[in-house]
Design a protein around this motif. Structure first.
Motif, PDB file in Angstrom:
ATOM      1  N   THR A  25       3.444  -0.912  -0.871  1.00  0.00           N
ATOM      2  CA  THR A  25       4.803  -1.414  -1.074  1.00  0.00           C
ATOM      3  C   THR A  25       5.694  -0.287  -1.554  1.00  0.00           C
ATOM      4  OG1 THR A  25       6.139  -3.050  -2.258  1.00  0.00           O
ATOM      5  CG2 THR A  25       4.281  -2.088  -3.445  1.00  0.00           C
ATOM      6  N   GLU A  26       6.980  -0.386  -1.245  1.00  0.00           N
ATOM      7  CA  GLU A  26       7.945   0.595  -1.752  1.00  0.00           C
ATOM      8  C   GLU A  26       8.301   0.252  -3.191  1.00  0.00           C
ATOM      9  OE1 GLU A  26      11.371   1.128   0.653  1.00  0.00           O
ATOM     10  OE2 GLU A  26      10.250   1.813   2.418  1.00  0.00           O
TER      11      GLU A  26
ATOM     12  N   ARG B 252       6.245   5.198  -2.459  1.00  0.00           N
ATOM     13  CA  ARG B 252       5.352   4.078  -2.168  1.00  0.00           C
ATOM     14  C   ARG B 252       4.112   4.130  -3.043  1.00  0.00           C
ATOM     15  NH1 ARG B 252       7.260   5.961   2.675  1.00  0.00           N
ATOM     16  NH2 ARG B 252       8.416   4.467   3.977  1.00  0.00           N
TER      17      ARG B 252
ATOM     18  N   ARG C 189       0.235   1.751  -3.542  1.00  0.00           N
ATOM     19  CA  ARG C 189      -0.617   0.674  -3.066  1.00  0.00           C
ATOM     20  C   ARG C 189      -1.140  -0.072  -4.282  1.00  0.00           C
ATOM     21  NH1 ARG C 189      -6.122   1.383   0.502  1.00  0.00           N
ATOM     22  NH2 ARG C 189      -6.925   1.938  -1.559  1.00  0.00           N
TER      23      ARG C 189
END
Length: 294
Positions: free
Chosen positions: A211-212, A203, A205
């Motif tokens: 978000t993955e 992940r 940011r």
């Protein structure tokens, strides 16, 4: 009545006055020269105020340079060199003792040669004498640094101080430990996301949104982005210090000494190097990866 002798002093009297300690010299208000006979000076006595701009004037051959350079400067330089170790003195030329009875209130002296030494019109006394480099070192070590953007005091913390600060977050709070790797730069960063996945992280940011990382992921290349790696997501409790310590070490490694802790409401920035805790500004770039901003 006996006549007062005006001639040269005897060798027994010459240069017998002890050198005052530096603290005592700094407290004095006057630089006192007694019996200066260097070159064409005729047993001159003079008192010069300290911490003032003083100009020595006179006719050609009256002894202006003999007083300023060959007496005051020479004695100040000689005393300074004598205070150094024997090893340091071998690299410096020890000046001869000037022909003077004694000088009181004298500090280490700097002399600038009376001719053009540089063609740079922006040269100053500090740059020509190289004192500026020492002043930079002094202010960097002893001064208090403030952020050039917001005026906040710039701080740094050790790893233990960072861990202790995180452990003060109330139990039950869900936090994220982030490693900032891009700060305010354009690019799609596809290669960067691939590198992050290879390093074992899933992940990121991007611009405040977690978000993955998907295969072939990229972002708008024409917009300015902030990107942080999500190192760990933890729910605070007492027996979790060892996990936080491991996550902090990893975050500092990938964030080049900087990490961010998000408690769901705000970002808390920590830094091993000097960095502004308010806006995150520091002298070096946040970007640890050498990828072009395509």
């Amino acid at each position: 009545m006996k006549k007062k002798s005006v001639g040269k002093s005897t060798d027994k009297k010459k240069n017998t006055a002890p050198i005052a300690p530096l603290d005592a010299m700094m407290e004095q208000q006057l630089l006192i020269v007694k019996g200066a006979r260097e070159h064409n000076l005729k047993n001159i006595d003079v008192e010069i105020p300290r911490d003032k701009l003083v100009v020595i004037t006179g006719l050609s051959g009256s002894g202006k340079s003999s007083l300023a350079f060959d007496t005051i400067y020479a004695e100040g330089q000689r005393r300074y060199v004598e205070s150094l170790s024997a090893y340091a003195r071998q690299f410096l030329g020890l000046m001869e003792r000037p022909d003077v009875d004694y000088i009181e209130g004298l500090s280490p002296a700097i002399s600038i040669e009376q001719k053009t030494v540089s063609t740079n019109p922006r040269s100053t006394v500090g740059t020509v004498t190289e004192v500026y480099d020492f002043l930079r070192l002094l202010y960097a070590r002893a001064g208090t640094q403030f952020c050039v953007n917001c005026g906040t005091t710039v701080q740094k913390q050790s790893v233990d101080q960072i861990i202790d600060a995180i452990m003060k977050i109330p139990a039950g709070t869900k936090i994220q430990i982030l490693a900032p790797i891009v700060k305010g730069r354009k690019g799609h960063y596809r290669e960067l996301f691939e590198k992050i996945v290879k390093d074992g992280f899933l992940r990121v940011r991007v611009d405040g949104v977690v978000t993955e990382i998907s295969k072939g992921m990229k972002i708008d290349r024409y917009k300015v982005h902030d990107i942080e790696i999500v190192i760990d997501r933890i729910q605070m409790k007492k027996e979790i210090r060892s996990r936080i310590a491991d996550s902090v070490d990893v975050a500092l490694q990938f964030g080049e000494g900087v990490l961010i802790v998000n408690d769901g409401q705000r970002d808390i920035l920590f830094s091993k190097s000097y960095s502004c805790p308010q806006c995150g500004h520091r002298s070096r770039s946040f970007m640890p990866y050498s990828f072009p901003c395509l």
